[in-house]
Scaffold this motif. Structure first.
Motif, PDB file in Angstrom:
ATOM      1  N   LEU A 115       0.827  -1.210   0.000  1.00  0.00           N
ATOM      2  CA  LEU A 115       0.000   0.000   0.000  1.00  0.00           C
ATOM      3  C   LEU A 115       0.862   1.261   0.000  1.00  0.00           C
ATOM      4  O   LEU A 115       0.525   2.257  -0.642  1.00  0.00           O
ATOM      5  CB  LEU A 115      -0.936  -0.012   1.208  1.00  0.00           C
ATOM      6  N   LEU A 116       1.973   1.217   0.727  1.00  0.00           N
ATOM      7  CA  LEU A 116       2.899   2.353   0.686  1.00  0.00           C
ATOM      8  C   LEU A 116       3.489   2.518  -0.701  1.00  0.00           C
ATOM      9  O   LEU A 116       3.673   3.643  -1.184  1.00  0.00           O
ATOM     10  CB  LEU A 116       3.997   2.157   1.729  1.00  0.00           C
ATOM     11  N   LEU A 117       3.790   1.402  -1.373  1.00  0.00           N
ATOM     12  CA  LEU A 117       4.293   1.471  -2.740  1.00  0.00           C
ATOM     13  C   LEU A 117       3.250   2.081  -3.665  1.00  0.00           C
ATOM     14  O   LEU A 117       3.596   2.866  -4.567  1.00  0.00           O
ATOM     15  CB  LEU A 117       4.682   0.070  -3.213  1.00  0.00           C
ATOM     16  N   ALA A 118       1.981   1.744  -3.468  1.00  0.00           N
ATOM     17  CA  ALA A 118       0.925   2.330  -4.294  1.00  0.00           C
ATOM     18  C   ALA A 118       0.848   3.846  -4.095  1.00  0.00           C
ATOM     19  O   ALA A 118       0.635   4.604  -5.047  1.00  0.00           O
ATOM     20  CB  ALA A 118      -0.414   1.675  -3.952  1.00  0.00           C
ATOM     21  N   GLN A 119       1.014   4.302  -2.855  1.00  0.00           N
ATOM     22  CA  GLN A 119       1.022   5.740  -2.594  1.00  0.00           C
ATOM     23  C   GLN A 119       2.186   6.430  -3.288  1.00  0.00           C
ATOM     24  O   GLN A 119       2.019   7.466  -3.944  1.00  0.00           O
ATOM     25  CB  GLN A 119       1.105   5.990  -1.088  1.00  0.00           C
ATOM     26  N   VAL A 120       3.367   5.850  -3.136  1.00  0.00           N
ATOM     27  CA  VAL A 120       4.557   6.462  -3.723  1.00  0.00           C
ATOM     28  C   VAL A 120       4.465   6.472  -5.246  1.00  0.00           C
ATOM     29  O   VAL A 120       4.821   7.456  -5.901  1.00  0.00           O
ATOM     30  CB  VAL A 120       5.818   5.714  -3.247  1.00  0.00           C
ATOM     31  N   ALA A 121       3.982   5.378  -5.826  1.00  0.00           N
ATOM     32  CA  ALA A 121       3.850   5.306  -7.281  1.00  0.00           C
ATOM     33  C   ALA A 121       2.851   6.324  -7.814  1.00  0.00           C
ATOM     34  O   ALA A 121       2.937   6.735  -8.980  1.00  0.00           O
ATOM     35  CB  ALA A 121       3.429   3.899  -7.703  1.00  0.00           C
ATOM     36  N   ALA A 122       1.901   6.746  -6.988  1.00  0.00           N
ATOM     37  CA  ALA A 122       0.916   7.728  -7.413  1.00  0.00           C
ATOM     38  C   ALA A 122       1.406   9.162  -7.285  1.00  0.00           C
ATOM     39  O   ALA A 122       0.970  10.038  -8.039  1.00  0.00           O
ATOM     40  CB  ALA A 122      -0.377   7.551  -6.612  1.00  0.00           C
ATOM     41  N   VAL A 123       2.325   9.425  -6.361  1.00  0.00           N
ATOM     42  CA  VAL A 123       2.738  10.799  -6.067  1.00  0.00           C
ATOM     43  C   VAL A 123       4.125  11.110  -6.612  1.00  0.00           C
ATOM     44  O   VAL A 123       4.360  12.207  -7.147  1.00  0.00           O
ATOM     45  CB  VAL A 123       2.694  11.057  -4.543  1.00  0.00           C
ATOM     46  N   PHE A 124       5.068  10.171  -6.510  1.00  0.00           N
ATOM     47  CA  PHE A 124       6.459  10.452  -6.857  1.00  0.00           C
ATOM     48  C   PHE A 124       6.643  10.865  -8.324  1.00  0.00           C
ATOM     49  O   PHE A 124       7.366  11.834  -8.596  1.00  0.00           O
ATOM     50  CB  PHE A 124       7.319   9.229  -6.538  1.00  0.00           C
ATOM     51  N   VAL A 177      11.844   5.666  -1.647  1.00  0.00           N
ATOM     52  CA  VAL A 177      11.648   4.995  -2.939  1.00  0.00           C
ATOM     53  C   VAL A 177      12.587   3.802  -3.078  1.00  0.00           C
ATOM     54  O   VAL A 177      12.176   2.711  -3.504  1.00  0.00           O
ATOM     55  CB  VAL A 177      11.858   6.003  -4.089  1.00  0.00           C
ATOM     56  N   VAL A 178      13.854   3.974  -2.716  1.00  0.00           N
ATOM     57  CA  VAL A 178      14.807   2.869  -2.810  1.00  0.00           C
ATOM     58  C   VAL A 178      14.425   1.742  -1.850  1.00  0.00           C
ATOM     59  O   VAL A 178      14.499   0.553  -2.207  1.00  0.00           O
ATOM     60  CB  VAL A 178      16.235   3.377  -2.523  1.00  0.00           C
ATOM     61  N   ARG A 179      14.017   2.094  -0.655  1.00  0.00           N
ATOM     62  CA  ARG A 179      13.637   1.051   0.311  1.00  0.00           C
ATOM     63  C   ARG A 179      12.433   0.258  -0.177  1.00  0.00           C
ATOM     64  O   ARG A 179      12.374  -0.967   0.005  1.00  0.00           O
ATOM     65  CB  ARG A 179      13.338   1.680   1.662  1.00  0.00           C
ATOM     66  N   LEU A 180      11.476   0.928  -0.790  1.00  0.00           N
ATOM     67  CA  LEU A 180      10.322   0.196  -1.315  1.00  0.00           C
ATOM     68  C   LEU A 180      10.731  -0.737  -2.441  1.00  0.00           C
ATOM     69  O   LEU A 180      10.195  -1.841  -2.569  1.00  0.00           O
ATOM     70  CB  LEU A 180       9.267   1.191  -1.810  1.00  0.00           C
ATOM     71  N   GLY A 181      11.684  -0.300  -3.266  1.00  0.00           N
ATOM     72  CA  GLY A 181      12.147  -1.179  -4.329  1.00  0.00           C
ATOM     73  C   GLY A 181      12.838  -2.416  -3.805  1.00  0.00           C
ATOM     74  O   GLY A 181      12.701  -3.506  -4.372  1.00  0.00           O
ATOM     75  N   VAL A 182      13.559  -2.280  -2.703  1.00  0.00           N
ATOM     76  CA  VAL A 182      14.314  -3.409  -2.148  1.00  0.00           C
ATOM     77  C   VAL A 182      13.438  -4.301  -1.278  1.00  0.00           C
ATOM     78  O   VAL A 182      13.480  -5.533  -1.375  1.00  0.00           O
ATOM     79  CB  VAL A 182      15.527  -2.888  -1.345  1.00  0.00           C
ATOM     80  N   ASP A 183      12.614  -3.689  -0.427  1.00  0.00           N
ATOM     81  CA  ASP A 183      11.858  -4.458   0.569  1.00  0.00           C
ATOM     82  C   ASP A 183      10.450  -4.838   0.127  1.00  0.00           C
ATOM     83  O   ASP A 183       9.772  -5.574   0.859  1.00  0.00           O
ATOM     84  CB  ASP A 183      11.754  -3.665   1.877  1.00  0.00           C
ATOM     85  N   THR A 184       9.983  -4.345  -1.009  1.00  0.00           N
ATOM     86  CA  THR A 184       8.627  -4.650  -1.448  1.00  0.00           C
ATOM     87  C   THR A 184       8.601  -5.351  -2.793  1.00  0.00           C
ATOM     88  O   THR A 184       8.050  -6.447  -2.929  1.00  0.00           O
ATOM     89  CB  THR A 184       7.783  -3.365  -1.519  1.00  0.00           C
ATOM     90  N   VAL A 185       9.202  -4.738  -3.798  1.00  0.00           N
ATOM     91  CA  VAL A 185       9.116  -5.289  -5.148  1.00  0.00           C
ATOM     92  C   VAL A 185       9.849  -6.622  -5.245  1.00  0.00           C
ATOM     93  O   VAL A 185       9.304  -7.617  -5.760  1.00  0.00           O
ATOM     94  CB  VAL A 185       9.673  -4.278  -6.164  1.00  0.00           C
ATOM     95  N   LEU A 186      11.076  -6.674  -4.743  1.00  0.00           N
ATOM     96  CA  LEU A 186      11.863  -7.904  -4.858  1.00  0.00           C
ATOM     97  C   LEU A 186      11.261  -9.066  -4.074  1.00  0.00           C
ATOM     98  O   LEU A 186      11.109 -10.170  -4.620  1.00  0.00           O
ATOM     99  CB  LEU A 186      13.307  -7.629  -4.424  1.00  0.00           C
ATOM    100  N   PRO A 187      10.883  -8.906  -2.776  1.00  0.00           N
ATOM    101  CA  PRO A 187      10.256 -10.036  -2.078  1.00  0.00           C
ATOM    102  C   PRO A 187       8.939 -10.483  -2.702  1.00  0.00           C
ATOM    103  O   PRO A 187       8.646 -11.679  -2.742  1.00  0.00           O
ATOM    104  CB  PRO A 187      10.050  -9.507  -0.659  1.00  0.00           C
ATOM    105  N   THR A 188       8.119  -9.530  -3.183  1.00  0.00           N
ATOM    106  CA  THR A 188       6.857  -9.912  -3.815  1.00  0.00           C
ATOM    107  C   THR A 188       7.093 -10.697  -5.094  1.00  0.00           C
ATOM    108  O   THR A 188       6.408 -11.697  -5.366  1.00  0.00           O
ATOM    109  CB  THR A 188       6.017  -8.663  -4.097  1.00  0.00           C
TER     110      THR A 188
END
Length: 424
Positions: A187-196, A385-396
């Motif tokens: 959900l945090l990734l969805a927020q960042v992807a919408a605003v960043f 942004v970097v933390r979401l890429g490492v801790d969210t995208v890769l594990p998923t």
């Protein structure tokens, strides 16, 4: 071929649809305005410039600026996590629950939900009072965004915001248990992807010319390099070989095998980077001394986190009791000193590499197209942004791949000894 298997396997397809539907409902709630809010006045309100308002807009997915039902996004859940972390330091009961295994994790998760709802309710009261006084969050003073400011309207708004926080908690838990990945991170990734992307686009449009065209490309390149560097540091390890002596118990031989003690470096780098980046949340351009302090905080934080989390004496004693030894090193205290020496070097290398990644993110913001006192982009935003890429995208992605590539069940053995494969 893997993409086709995603839609042909029922379990993978169901989990993927649950995840996408939960994210869609979450984003819909962040665009759904609260009752009694003048949408036209909210859209016409002046937004304050600066890195701190930009970070707050990023962490709430734009919901706080729009005064939506899910105005706070996942921010109460993040704050509840840190409240429990600090509470674990001060309260022995929470510290014991954190060390109690699955039962303790369930207890902490339940406490985190209660704390998140309480924080959401307290934040709702604050936001509603600010809107009534004509000072809504992320808007200029004197902005009238409410059609009615009566007591019943205020109670309704507080109830809606609190219920929105509880609904976000439910969506997060649904993704975690029935979908792919960890709900809070997605959900945090969805927020960042919408605003960043919008923040990058606004910076490029404000400068224009070659700087506005090259700076976003340089920003994406720096994010990719920092992500690759952090992933390399986190997954790299020095494997110290351990030889176990061969023992005879009765007529059977045990031991005689070779194992490894992995020594990692650079753990806890994101926490240090986030802590250090708070020094750069200033409207003025960062000075060299401020950047040096930021780098020192990251270096010392990562080094201390790694140095304090390794028990060389305990590992050496356990190896000695089990008959293990490092080739060429005597058991006991010499082994502990050798492991401490190796761990010190690996931890220092990981801290230096993490500091370089942190400086890379700070350096890219000094480019002409991104360097501006009122720019919304800051080092903290890039670290998130970097933390979401490492801790969210890769594990998923690994979780989806593991479910696609999972092996078939072994054939069942019937009374006659022949194997018969059954569909699952």
């Amino acid at each position: 071929m893997l993409l086709t298997r995603v839609f042909t396997m029922p379990d993978v397809r169901r989990r993927l649809l649950v995840t996408l539907l939960a994210v869609l409902l979450f984003r819909l709630g962040q665009h759904l305005p609260l009752p009694g809010v003048d949408v036209t006045a909210v859209a016409a309100a002046d937004r304050p410039d600066g890195r701190l308002p930009g970070l707050l807009d990023l962490l709430t997915g734009g919901g706080l600026a729009n005064l939506s039902v899910f105005a706070f996004g996942v921010l109460p859940m993040i704050a509840a996590h840190w409240v429990l972390v600090l509470g674990g330091i001060l309260l022995p009961r929470l510290r014991a629950a954190a060390e109690a295994g699955r039962a303790g994790e369930a207890l902490l998760a339940r406490h985190a939900r209660y704390v998140a709802v309480l924080l959401g309710a307290g934040s709702a009261v604050l936001v509603v009072r600010m809107a009534v006084d004509g000072r809504p969050p992320l808007a200029g003073a004197g902005t009238d965004v409410l059609r009615d400011t009566g007591a019943l309207t205020q109670i309704t708004l507080v109830a809606c915001l609190t219920a929105g926080t509880a609904a976000v908690l439910w969506l997060s838990a649904t993704i975690t248990h029935r979908g792919f990945g960890e709900g809070l991170s997605l959900l945090l990734l969805a927020q960042v992807a919408a605003v960043f992307p919008g923040q990058v686009r606004e910076v490029a449009r404000a400068h224009g010319g070659w700087a506005g065209a090259v700076a976003p490309l340089a920003l994406l390149l720096a994010l990719a390099l920092a992500t690759a560097l952090v992933v390399t540091v986190r997954h790299s390890a020095r494997r110290v070989p351990v030889q176990y002596a061969k023992r005879m118990i009765g007529r059977r031989a045990y031991g005689g095998t070779t194992a490894y003690v992995p020594i990692h470096g650079g753990r806890g780098g994101f926490d240090a980077m986030l802590l250090g980046s708070l020094l750069l949340l200033l409207p003025a351009p960062p000075t060299p001394w401020l950047v040096a302090a930021y780098a020192l905080v990251v270096l010392v934080g990562v080094f201390l986190r790694g140095a304090l989390g390794f028990d060389a004496v305990g590992i050496a004693d356990r190896m000695k009791r089990q008959g293990g030894f490092v080739p060429g090193i005597r058991s006991g205290r010499p082994t502990a000193e050798y492991l401490s020496y190796v761990h010190l070097r690996v931890t220092l290398a990981g801290a230096v590499a993490t500091t370089l990644a942190a400086l890379l993110l700070a350096g890219v913001l000094a480019l002409p197209g991104l360097h501006a006192p009122g720019a919304a982009l800051g080092v903290t935003t890039l670290v998130v942004v970097v933390r979401l890429g490492v801790d969210t995208v890769l594990p998923t992605a690994r979780q989806i791949g593991s479910r696609i590539r999972r092996p078939e069940l072994p054939p069942l053995r019937g009374p006659g000894g022949r194997g018969e494969r059954t569909a699952t």
